[in-house]
Design an enzyme around this catalytic site. Structure first.
Site, PDB file in Angstrom:
ATOM      1  N   ASP A   1       0.873  -1.253  -0.067  1.00 38.65           N
ATOM      2  CA  ASP A   1      -0.134   0.108   0.141  1.00 38.65           C
ATOM      3  C   ASP A   1       1.013   1.176   0.218  1.00 38.65           C
ATOM      4  OD1 ASP A   1       0.826  -0.417   2.677  1.00 38.65           O
ATOM      5  OD2 ASP A   1      -1.054  -0.342   3.632  1.00 38.65           O
TER       6      ASP A   1
ATOM      7  N   ASP B   1       7.015   4.112   3.471  1.00 37.50           N
ATOM      8  CA  ASP B   1       7.281   5.072   4.383  1.00 37.50           C
ATOM      9  C   ASP B   1       8.810   5.054   4.733  1.00 37.50           C
ATOM     10  OD1 ASP B   1       6.446   7.096   6.482  1.00 37.50           O
ATOM     11  OD2 ASP B   1       6.241   5.696   8.155  1.00 37.50           O
TER      12      ASP B   1
ATOM     13  N   LYS C   1       6.195   7.626   0.610  1.00 38.33           N
ATOM     14  CA  LYS C   1       6.638   9.134   1.299  1.00 38.33           C
ATOM     15  C   LYS C   1       8.123   9.229   1.453  1.00 38.33           C
ATOM     16  CE  LYS C   1       3.056   8.523   4.739  1.00 38.33           C
ATOM     17  NZ  LYS C   1       2.794   8.617   6.077  1.00 38.33           N
TER      18      LYS C   1
ATOM     19  N   PHE D   1      -0.247  11.425   7.647  1.00 40.54           N
ATOM     20  CA  PHE D   1      -0.903  10.278   7.844  1.00 40.54           C
ATOM     21  C   PHE D   1      -1.984   9.966   7.142  1.00 40.54           C
ATOM     22  CE2 PHE D   1      -2.951   6.784   9.977  1.00 40.54           C
ATOM     23  CZ  PHE D   1      -2.107   5.871   9.957  1.00 40.54           C
ATOM     24  N   VAL D   2      -2.052   8.947   6.130  1.00 39.27           N
ATOM     25  CA  VAL D   2      -3.339   8.987   5.359  1.00 39.27           C
ATOM     26  C   VAL D   2      -4.271   7.606   5.498  1.00 39.27           C
ATOM     27  CG1 VAL D   2      -2.440  10.108   3.445  1.00 39.27           C
ATOM     28  CG2 VAL D   2      -1.847   7.918   3.300  1.00 39.27           C
TER      29      VAL D   2
ATOM     30  N   ASP E   1      -5.764   1.805   6.794  1.00 32.31           N
ATOM     31  CA  ASP E   1      -6.563   2.057   7.997  1.00 32.31           C
ATOM     32  C   ASP E   1      -5.667   2.858   9.210  1.00 32.31           C
ATOM     33  OD1 ASP E   1      -4.320   0.132   8.860  1.00 32.31           O
ATOM     34  OD2 ASP E   1      -5.443  -0.141  10.531  1.00 32.31           O
TER      35      ASP E   1
ATOM     36  N   ARG F   1     -10.646   1.873   6.107  1.00 38.31           N
ATOM     37  CA  ARG F   1     -10.152   0.969   4.763  1.00 38.31           C
ATOM     38  C   ARG F   1     -11.457   0.973   3.744  1.00 38.31           C
ATOM     39  NH1 ARG F   1      -5.992  -2.079   6.474  1.00 38.31           N
ATOM     40  NH2 ARG F   1      -5.957  -3.205   8.631  1.00 38.31           N
TER      41      ARG F   1
HETATM   42  P1  5GP Z   1       7.638   1.291   6.264  1.00 34.78           P
HETATM   43  O1  5GP Z   1       8.375   0.131   6.869  1.00 34.78           O
HETATM   44  O2  5GP Z   1       8.054   1.839   4.847  1.00 34.78           O
HETATM   45  O3  5GP Z   1       8.224   2.183   7.436  1.00 34.78           O
HETATM   46  O4  5GP Z   1       6.154   1.286   6.634  1.00 34.78           O
HETATM   47  C1  5GP Z   1       5.271   0.732   5.773  1.00 34.78           C
HETATM   48  C2  5GP Z   1       4.043   0.411   6.317  1.00 34.78           C
HETATM   49  O5  5GP Z   1       3.622   1.331   7.559  1.00 34.78           O
HETATM   50  C3  5GP Z   1       2.676   0.505   5.312  1.00 34.78           C
HETATM   51  O6  5GP Z   1       2.619  -1.022   4.889  1.00 34.78           O
HETATM   52  C4  5GP Z   1       1.619   0.749   6.201  1.00 34.78           C
HETATM   53  O7  5GP Z   1       1.206  -0.371   7.119  1.00 34.78           O
HETATM   54  C5  5GP Z   1       2.018   1.570   7.388  1.00 34.78           C
HETATM   55  N1  5GP Z   1       2.140   2.885   7.067  1.00 34.78           N
HETATM   56  C6  5GP Z   1       3.371   4.043   6.845  1.00 34.78           C
HETATM   57  N2  5GP Z   1       2.520   5.251   6.472  1.00 34.78           N
HETATM   58  C7  5GP Z   1       1.119   5.172   6.516  1.00 34.78           C
HETATM   59  C8  5GP Z   1       0.063   5.941   6.387  1.00 34.78           C
HETATM   60  O8  5GP Z   1       0.183   7.218   5.977  1.00 34.78           O
HETATM   61  N3  5GP Z   1      -1.076   5.543   6.782  1.00 34.78           N
HETATM   62  C9  5GP Z   1      -1.258   4.260   7.005  1.00 34.78           C
HETATM   63  N4  5GP Z   1      -2.520   3.595   7.230  1.00 34.78           N
HETATM   64  N5  5GP Z   1      -0.428   3.186   7.101  1.00 34.78           N
HETATM   65  C10 5GP Z   1       0.765   3.798   7.108  1.00 34.78           C
END
Ligand code: 5GP
Length: 184
Positions: A99, A102, A130, A152-153, A159, A165
């Protein structure tokens, strides 16, 4: 229900258009091949359902579940497999569908784990990115929907505390909704 929306970031129409474009690109790139599409639960399930209907080469699907932030909105950097794939991926062309990227820690870890299983190839398709939050600098996203600012979306599968969702667009939640002062 709509009281929780601070701002719609990506509309339903924009999402559908982008998913179509991504599907076309993937279809071109995998001509003559078969894809094992791996969805990362739970955030990617709606995006993946729309995406595969726009991919016109043979494919099969499988799912993995990775530890998320729980009800928090920040990553703690620890990535754990909660549900592994049902089928082996040896000699398969793997397309990971996520999805949002980050920090990039989740996908870095996942790519490493899956690469040890001798797939023919591993590529990543993510709906949102992001960039300014990235910790893992060398993560290649082969197919990307949208770069977004550091909000934060939620919506379209994403979710907060398992809610939102079911909204067909991506939106920014009003702060009082994730600070626990209101719920919808
Ligand atoms: P990363 O390991 O890249 O830091 O995190 C990825 C995961 O963080 C995504 O699969 C998601 O579950 C969660 N996440 C990161 N940013 C957001 C956001 O803005 N909204 C939501 N709902 N989940 C996020």
């Amino acid at each position: 229900m709509k009281d929780c929306i601070e701002r719609i970031l990506i509309s339903e129409e924009e999402l559908q258009q982008k998913v179509k474009e991504l599907g076309e690109k993937i279809t071109q790139d995998y001509q003559g091949k078969e894809i094992r599409v791996i969805g990362i639960l739970r955030g990617a399930f709606i995006f993946m359902a729309d995406l595969i209907r726009n991919i016109h080469v043979p494919l099969s699907v499988d799912f993995m579940s990775i530890s998320s932030y729980g009800d928090e909105i920040e990553s703690n950097g620890i990535v754990r497999i909660l549900k592994d794939l049902d089928k082996p991926i040896t000699r398969k062309h793997v397309l990971i569908v996520e999805d949002i990227v980050d920090t990039g820690l989740t996908l870095k870890h996942l790519r490493e784990v899956l690469s040890t299983r001798e797939p023919a190839s591993v590529r990543i398709c993510a709906l949102l990115n992001k960039e300014e939050r990235r910790v893992v600098k060398d993560l290649k996203i082969d197919y990307l929907g949208f770069n977004i600012p550091n909000y934060f979306v939620v919506g379209y599968g994403l979710d907060f505390a398992e809610r939102y969702r079911n909204y067909p667009f991506i939106f920014v939640l009003k702060p009082e909704y994730y600070q626990g002062r209101a719920s919808a």
